[in-house]
Design an enzyme around this catalytic site. Structure first.
Site, PDB file in Angstrom:
ATOM      1  N   GLY A   1       0.818  -1.210   0.000  1.00  0.00           N
ATOM      2  CA  GLY A   1       0.000   0.000   0.000  1.00  0.00           C
ATOM      3  C   GLY A   1       0.848   1.254   0.000  1.00  0.00           C
ATOM      4  O   GLY A   1       2.084   1.206  -0.039  1.00  0.00           O
ATOM      5  N   TYR A   2       0.189   2.407   0.084  1.00  0.00           N
ATOM      6  CA  TYR A   2       0.922   3.668   0.087  1.00  0.00           C
ATOM      7  C   TYR A   2       1.770   3.830   1.345  1.00  0.00           C
ATOM      8  O   TYR A   2       2.886   4.329   1.297  1.00  0.00           O
ATOM      9  CB  TYR A   2      -0.047   4.844  -0.043  1.00  0.00           C
ATOM     10  CG  TYR A   2      -0.634   5.002  -1.422  1.00  0.00           C
ATOM     11  CD1 TYR A   2       0.110   4.723  -2.558  1.00  0.00           C
ATOM     12  CD2 TYR A   2      -1.946   5.434  -1.583  1.00  0.00           C
ATOM     13  CE1 TYR A   2      -0.441   4.873  -3.820  1.00  0.00           C
ATOM     14  CE2 TYR A   2      -2.510   5.582  -2.840  1.00  0.00           C
ATOM     15  CZ  TYR A   2      -1.745   5.304  -3.957  1.00  0.00           C
ATOM     16  OH  TYR A   2      -2.300   5.451  -5.212  1.00  0.00           O
TER      17      TYR A   2
ATOM     18  N   CYS B   1      -3.243  10.414  10.231  1.00  0.00           N
ATOM     19  CA  CYS B   1      -2.813  11.622   9.519  1.00  0.00           C
ATOM     20  C   CYS B   1      -3.620  12.844   9.941  1.00  0.00           C
ATOM     21  O   CYS B   1      -3.046  13.895  10.275  1.00  0.00           O
ATOM     22  CB  CYS B   1      -2.881  11.402   8.017  1.00  0.00           C
ATOM     23  SG  CYS B   1      -4.464  10.763   7.418  1.00  0.00           S
TER      24      CYS B   1
ATOM     25  N   ASN C   1       0.395  13.784   4.501  1.00  0.00           N
ATOM     26  CA  ASN C   1      -0.291  12.689   5.185  1.00  0.00           C
ATOM     27  C   ASN C   1       0.456  11.364   5.121  1.00  0.00           C
ATOM     28  O   ASN C   1       0.267  10.491   5.967  1.00  0.00           O
ATOM     29  CB  ASN C   1      -1.693  12.499   4.609  1.00  0.00           C
ATOM     30  CG  ASN C   1      -1.701  12.283   3.108  1.00  0.00           C
ATOM     31  OD1 ASN C   1      -1.358  13.190   2.351  1.00  0.00           O
ATOM     32  ND2 ASN C   1      -2.073  11.104   2.662  1.00  0.00           N
TER      33      ASN C   1
END
Length: 358
Positions: free
Chosen positions: A17-18, A155, A326
């Protein structure tokens, strides 16, 4: 601890994932540690750089192995898993000798009822709630340095809390705080959803999860801890409206606060500068210029500015604006900051690169 002369070994569980991508990017370039293992149930046996195209040849492939095996022989394990998945691993995590840093929301809250309400179901192992140190260095630096288990903040939670911590510690947050915060699309994860699909998001602004976002109790808990640290009774509540913004990275939060009329601009400035003295990644812009997303993109910086208004109906009006990336200070970078503290490394090591511009 690693052997003398060797670097601490790091594993990432959930690396596609990110959040996992940012961890890979930061840890591969980190001069003080060695990224040794990355697991995933997707793209098994593929090189990291085949999935994360920004990476050069890494010599690492995604492996599909159990968490307990992934944690063997390493010093720190990062969990970059979806919410509700990390929670299921609590018994296994309790048995591993490696330090654990979880990037999900599964161990941030101490209140099981708040978890059930905001995460849509009971925690599978509520006995582990409260067993993780909350990984916000600006509030819990000493506890993080001693911790074996850290829950890295969300975030939105990081952005909004950093804007309000000095006021909470001074006992100046009374009644509901109102916050409107806009976030980039990467906060929705690597897999497209109808509400985050680029052709729609790139031309749109909309609110979502108004007054019920899962970071709300996390922010209230954090501000309450800051009140207690300052010797004040916690009475903080948050009315939070998130906004889906047409940009990939970044969060911009505006928090509206009412203060006693005697708290003027000079007092506000003093509170913030005293609280954040020595903070590695908080830049105080004050009233000189406004925090903005383009100035922090790709970096660990959290910029905070404020606007001190007039006294209306016996209350001083204040707007605090905070901005951060974020995925970095609001995600993987902050988790690496906690890792540095836990391993006794310089707090800024490997994560102090300038922001991208523009």
């Amino acid at each position: 601890m690693p052997q003398p002369g060797s670097k601490p070994r790091i594993a990432i569980i959930g690396g596609t994932g990110y959040g996992g991508a940012e961890l890979c990017r930061l840890l591969l370039a980190h001069p003080g540690v060695e990224l040794s293992r990355v697991t995933s149930i997707d793209h098994v046996d593929e090189p990291l750089e085949a999935v994360h195209l920004n990476l050069h040849r890494t010599g690492l492939c995604f492996r599909n192995i159990p968490p307990r095996e992934a944690a063997q022989g390493v010093d720190v394990v990062f969990l970059a898993l979806p919410h509700k998945v990390s929670a299921t691993l609590a018994p296994e995590l309790a048995e591993v000798s490696a330090r654990v840093i979880d990037l999900s929301g599964d161990f941030r809250l101490r209140d099981r009822d708040a978890y059930a309400r905001f995460y849509g179901g009971a925690h599978p192992h509520p006995e582990h709630l409260g067993g993780f140190v909350y990984g916000l260095p600006e509030l819990h630096r000493e506890a993080i340095a001693k911790a074996r288990r850290v829950a890295s903040p969300g975030c939105f939670a990081t952005t909004i809390a950093l804007g309000l911590l000095p006021l909470a510690a001074a006992g100046l947050l009374r009644g509901p705080i109102h916050t409107v915060a806009a976030t980039g699309s990467s906060g929705s994860g690597a897999y497209a959803q109808p509400g985050t699909h680029h052709p729609l998001r790139a031309n749109n602004l909309k609110i979502y999860k108004a007054l019920q976002h899962q970071h709300t109790p996390e922010i209230e808990q954090t501000l309450g801890d800051a009140c207690a640290r300052g010797g004040h009774e916690a009475s903080v509540s948050l009315q939070f409206v998130p906004v889906s913004a047409p940009l990939p990275r970044g969060i911009l939060a505006n928090s509206f606060v009412q203060l006693p009329p005697e708290v003027d601009a000079a007092r506000v400035d003093s509170l913030y500068r005293e609280f954040y003295e020595g903070a590695a990644f908080v830049r105080l812009l004050g009233t000189e210029r406004q925090a903005e997303v383009v100035a922090i993109k790709g970096s660990m910086w959290a910029d905070v500015s404020w606007t001190v208004g007039e006294v209306v109906a016996g209350q001083r009006q204040l707007v605090v604006t905070s901005a951060l990336d974020n995925l970095v200070k609001g995600g993987a970078g902050q988790a690496v900051q906690s890792m540095n503290l836990m391993l006794g490394l310089p707090e800024t090591l490997g994560i102090d690169a300038p922001a991208l511009w523009p």
